[in-house]
Design an enzyme around this catalytic site. Structure first.
Site, PDB file in Angstrom:
ATOM      1  N   LYS A   1     -20.706 -32.281 -29.416  1.00 43.23           N
ATOM      2  CA  LYS A   1     -20.127 -33.299 -30.289  1.00 43.23           C
ATOM      3  C   LYS A   1     -21.069 -33.554 -31.468  1.00 43.23           C
ATOM      4  O   LYS A   1     -22.276 -33.410 -31.332  1.00 43.23           O
ATOM      5  CB  LYS A   1     -19.971 -34.622 -29.531  1.00 43.23           C
ATOM      6  CG  LYS A   1     -18.811 -34.691 -28.585  1.00 43.23           C
ATOM      7  CD  LYS A   1     -18.712 -36.085 -27.966  1.00 43.23           C
ATOM      8  CE  LYS A   1     -17.678 -36.125 -26.871  1.00 43.23           C
ATOM      9  NZ  LYS A   1     -16.301 -35.905 -27.327  1.00 43.23           N
TER      10      LYS A   1
ATOM     11  N   ARG B   1     -10.657 -33.325 -17.917  1.00 45.05           N
ATOM     12  CA  ARG B   1      -9.529 -32.742 -17.179  1.00 45.05           C
ATOM     13  C   ARG B   1     -10.000 -31.744 -16.129  1.00 45.05           C
ATOM     14  O   ARG B   1      -9.345 -31.553 -15.102  1.00 45.05           O
ATOM     15  CB  ARG B   1      -8.547 -32.098 -18.174  1.00 45.05           C
ATOM     16  CG  ARG B   1      -9.168 -31.011 -18.998  1.00 45.05           C
ATOM     17  CD  ARG B   1      -8.379 -30.701 -20.247  1.00 45.05           C
ATOM     18  NE  ARG B   1      -8.555 -31.688 -21.306  1.00 45.05           N
ATOM     19  CZ  ARG B   1      -7.910 -31.689 -22.466  1.00 45.05           C
ATOM     20  NH1 ARG B   1      -7.024 -30.747 -22.718  1.00 45.05           N
ATOM     21  NH2 ARG B   1      -8.137 -32.605 -23.375  1.00 45.05           N
TER      22      ARG B   1
ATOM     23  N   ASP C   1     -18.243 -42.699 -21.081  1.00 38.07           N
ATOM     24  CA  ASP C   1     -17.282 -41.741 -20.540  1.00 38.07           C
ATOM     25  C   ASP C   1     -17.140 -41.821 -19.014  1.00 38.07           C
ATOM     26  O   ASP C   1     -16.356 -41.100 -18.424  1.00 38.07           O
ATOM     27  CB  ASP C   1     -17.681 -40.318 -20.966  1.00 38.07           C
ATOM     28  CG  ASP C   1     -16.480 -39.431 -21.246  1.00 38.07           C
ATOM     29  OD1 ASP C   1     -15.364 -39.967 -21.398  1.00 38.07           O
ATOM     30  OD2 ASP C   1     -16.652 -38.199 -21.288  1.00 38.07           O
TER      31      ASP C   1
HETATM   32  N1  BES Z   1     -14.526 -38.271 -23.487  1.00 36.72           N
HETATM   33  C1  BES Z   1     -13.871 -37.512 -24.501  1.00 36.72           C
HETATM   34  C2  BES Z   1     -12.732 -38.291 -25.141  1.00 36.72           C
HETATM   35  C3  BES Z   1     -13.148 -39.120 -26.319  1.00 36.72           C
HETATM   36  C4  BES Z   1     -13.383 -38.528 -27.543  1.00 36.72           C
HETATM   37  C5  BES Z   1     -13.265 -40.476 -26.203  1.00 36.72           C
HETATM   38  C6  BES Z   1     -13.742 -39.294 -28.618  1.00 36.72           C
HETATM   39  C7  BES Z   1     -13.628 -41.256 -27.280  1.00 36.72           C
HETATM   40  C8  BES Z   1     -13.867 -40.657 -28.497  1.00 36.72           C
HETATM   41  C9  BES Z   1     -13.301 -36.227 -23.937  1.00 36.72           C
HETATM   42  O1  BES Z   1     -14.084 -35.630 -22.984  1.00 36.72           O
HETATM   43  C10 BES Z   1     -13.191 -35.279 -25.081  1.00 36.72           C
HETATM   44  O2  BES Z   1     -14.198 -34.907 -25.617  1.00 36.72           O
HETATM   45  N2  BES Z   1     -11.966 -34.901 -25.415  1.00 36.72           N
HETATM   46  C11 BES Z   1     -11.705 -34.029 -26.501  1.00 36.72           C
HETATM   47  C12 BES Z   1     -10.696 -33.009 -26.040  1.00 36.72           C
HETATM   48  C13 BES Z   1     -10.484 -31.894 -27.019  1.00 36.72           C
HETATM   49  C14 BES Z   1     -11.699 -31.000 -27.051  1.00 36.72           C
HETATM   50  C15 BES Z   1      -9.263 -31.131 -26.630  1.00 36.72           C
HETATM   51  C16 BES Z   1     -11.145 -34.857 -27.652  1.00 36.72           C
HETATM   52  O3  BES Z   1     -10.322 -35.741 -27.400  1.00 36.72           O
HETATM   53  O4  BES Z   1     -11.554 -34.634 -28.786  1.00 36.72           O
HETATM   54 ZN    ZN Z   2     -15.291 -36.876 -21.938  1.00 36.68          ZN
HETATM   55 MN    MN Z   3     -15.561 -34.366 -23.858  1.00 35.88          MN
END
Ligand code: BES
Ligand code: ZN
Ligand code: MN
Length: 492
Positions: free
Chosen positions: A272, A346, A283
């Site tokens: 990220k 997931r 998270d």
């Molecule tokens: N924990 C994150 C979801 C998230 C992202 C929460 C940003 C709050 C802010 C999750 O694990 C994640 O990174 N999801 C990705 C999925 C994507 C790579 C398909 C997302 O939502 O960007």
């Molecule tokens: Zn996550």
């Molecule tokens: Mn993630």
């Protein structure tokens, strides 16, 4: 904080500071037209809008002495929701605390229209307890918690026994929420999977819940390779933590709650950006909500048996981390192409949902900070609910409305399922197309749930954490979902 009920009305001019709820710019007060007029005059004079969770504190001339008052806004009646009441109570408590008040009084005889006396007492007490919370574990030289404050509900009550019950319920729920908030707010260097397991074990023992925790070797033996792949880059081993409450009927099938518990989500090799990363200790909040609910059921003893499962891992890059493109075989036997290591939630839930089936559940609900897309869709106001059973979705939305948490149903269609078909494996962990990411994430989870088990997925990515200070709370974990799930379970 101490709560009490006093059947008699509040003495005018007493030492308590009275909390008065304001709706449509009018005070909710019954049988004291003097006070009502004085407050209305104040509202006019100060231009106080009565907007939701606004809380001026001031004193007016009482019958004998000056009376301390905290007004707290509920906003307009046509937009009323239980969360406004609970948050207005929290905001009032915070305002009172700041002003150095020791005893707060709430008259229970004038709840907002459509709210029963008992629901009023319950929501206000739980809100007040939440308002008294502060995350101070890492502030040196700060006293731990303020026990001096007390809140008294004054009558006359229609049914004081029912109010006492509601108050007890609020207190039990609040103690679970506050205790768990400390763990939820603890950053990833301290709240490691092992520490969370230790915490859960201690809590299970104190509350008389069954407990088990699968370690890395046991997870390997069970082929929980989706979960293990997520933890592969971390120095911290993955865990599956299970807490068990047995209801009075030993033959009843349990409800299984499953919480995403990523202690830190760096994204892994699909790293990220820095700005998106600095609050990713959040998270684990799905798992934290499940932990809170399990403490509540242990105390409130509902009819239904409840099993809480936490899928715990830290998502880090490293020499042994999973790479984009890696293919693994999940506990269920399905193969998964990991195309993006940041879609880790997931993966861990897939194995947990498969493992959960050994309990022969009557229903499964998972709760997870799963997608950034749910924030795009619903902001920080509501969480998404998706699943394979419209009735279950509806009953969760209804429980949420009563519990002061908003849910909105999002679709889970065959197109979303198709989007997750793998090129070289059965599934891939991100969609082929770029859209509907909350739905495609849920579709991925659905392939690990048999159609015969009612299942719902709660995406709380937008509601689990406050990033900035609000009138009703400091930044940090909200434990969103716990209040809804206990309400839902109590209604089963
Ligand atoms: N924990 C994150 C979801 C998230 C992202 C929460 C940003 C709050 C802010 C999750 O694990 C994640 O990174 N999801 C990705 C999925 C994507 C790579 C398909 C997302 O939502 O960007
Ligand atoms: Zn996550
Ligand atoms: Mn993630």
């Amino acid at each position: 904080m101490k709560f009490s009920l006093k059947p008699r009305p509040l003495n005018p001019g007493g030492s308590e500071c009275r909390i008065v709820f304001i709706q449509d710019k009018k005070p909710l007060i019954s049988g004291d037209s003097d006070l009502e007029a004085q407050i209305s005059a104040q509202i006019k004079k100060t231009g106080f809008s009565g907007d939701f969770a606004q809380t001026p504190v001031f004193s007016i001339l009482g019958k004998t002495n000056p009376e301390e008052l905290i007004l707290t806004g509920l906003g307009p009646r046509k937009h009323f929701r239980m969360e406004y009441l609970e948050r207005a109570a929290a905001a009032a408590l915070r305002a009172g605390k700041k002003a150095g008040v020791k005893v707060l009084a709430v008259s229970a005889d004038a709840p907002p229209a459509g709210v029963s006396e008992t629901d009023f007492v319950h929501a206000v007490a739980r809100g007040a307890a939440w308002g008294n919370y502060g995350f101070n574990l890492f502030k040196t030289g700060r006293k731990k918690r303020d026990h001096e404050l007390s809140v008294v509900f004054t009558g006359p009550f229609k049914n004081s026994a029912a109010c006492r019950n509601a108050l007890t319920r609020a207190e039990l729920e609040s103690s679970a929420l506050l205790a768990t908030a400390d763990l939820a707010n603890t950053p990833a260097n301290e709240a490691t999977p092992q520490k969370i397991s230790d915490w859960a074990k201690k809590t299970a023992k104190e509350n008389g819940l069954g407990f088990s925790s699968l370690n890395k070797a046991e997870l390997k033996k069970k082929n929980c390779n989706a979960l293990l792949a997520v933890a592969a880059g971390s120095a911290q081993d993955a865990k599956i933590i299970t807490l068990e409450y047995k209801g009075p009927n030993p033959k009843s099938r349990p409800v299984v709650l499953i919480g995403k518990t990523i202690t830190f989500d760096s994204g892994g090799i699909s790293l990220k950006p820095g700005k998106g990363m600095n609050w990713m200790q959040y998270d684990k909040c799905g798992g934290m909500a499940v932990l809170a609910v399990m403490q509540m059921v242990a105390q409130l003893k509902p009819e239904t048996s409840v099993i809480g499962m936490l899928a715990v891992a830290e998502n880090m890059p490293g020499g042994s981390a999973a790479r984009p493109g890696d293919i693994i075989k999940s506990h269920a036997g399905k193969t998964i192409e990991i195309l993006n290591t940041d879609a880790e939630g997931r993966l861990i839930l897939a194995d947990a949902l498969s493992l959960a089936q050994q309990h022969n559940p009557s229903a499964m609900v998972d709760i997870a900070t799963l997608t950034g897309a749910v924030i795009t869709a619903l902001g920080h106001t509501a969480a998404a609910v998706l699943g394979n059973d419209p009735d279950l979705n509806r009953s969760l939305i209804r429980a949420g409305a009563a519990a002061g948490e908003r849910f909105w149903e999002m679709p889970l269609w065959p197109e979303h399922t198709d989007d997750m078909n793998g090129t070289f494996a059965d599934l891939q962990n991100i969609g082929r197309s770029d859209g509907a990411k909350t739905s495609t994430a849920a579709a991925f989870l659905a392939s690990f749930v048999p159609e015969t088990i009612p299942w719902a997925h709660l995406d709380i990515a937008g509601t689990a954490w406050e990033e900035t200070s609000k009138p009703w709370m400091d930044p940090g974990a909200t434990l969103f979902g716990a209040r809804t799930l206990i309400e839902w379970i109590n209604g089963l």
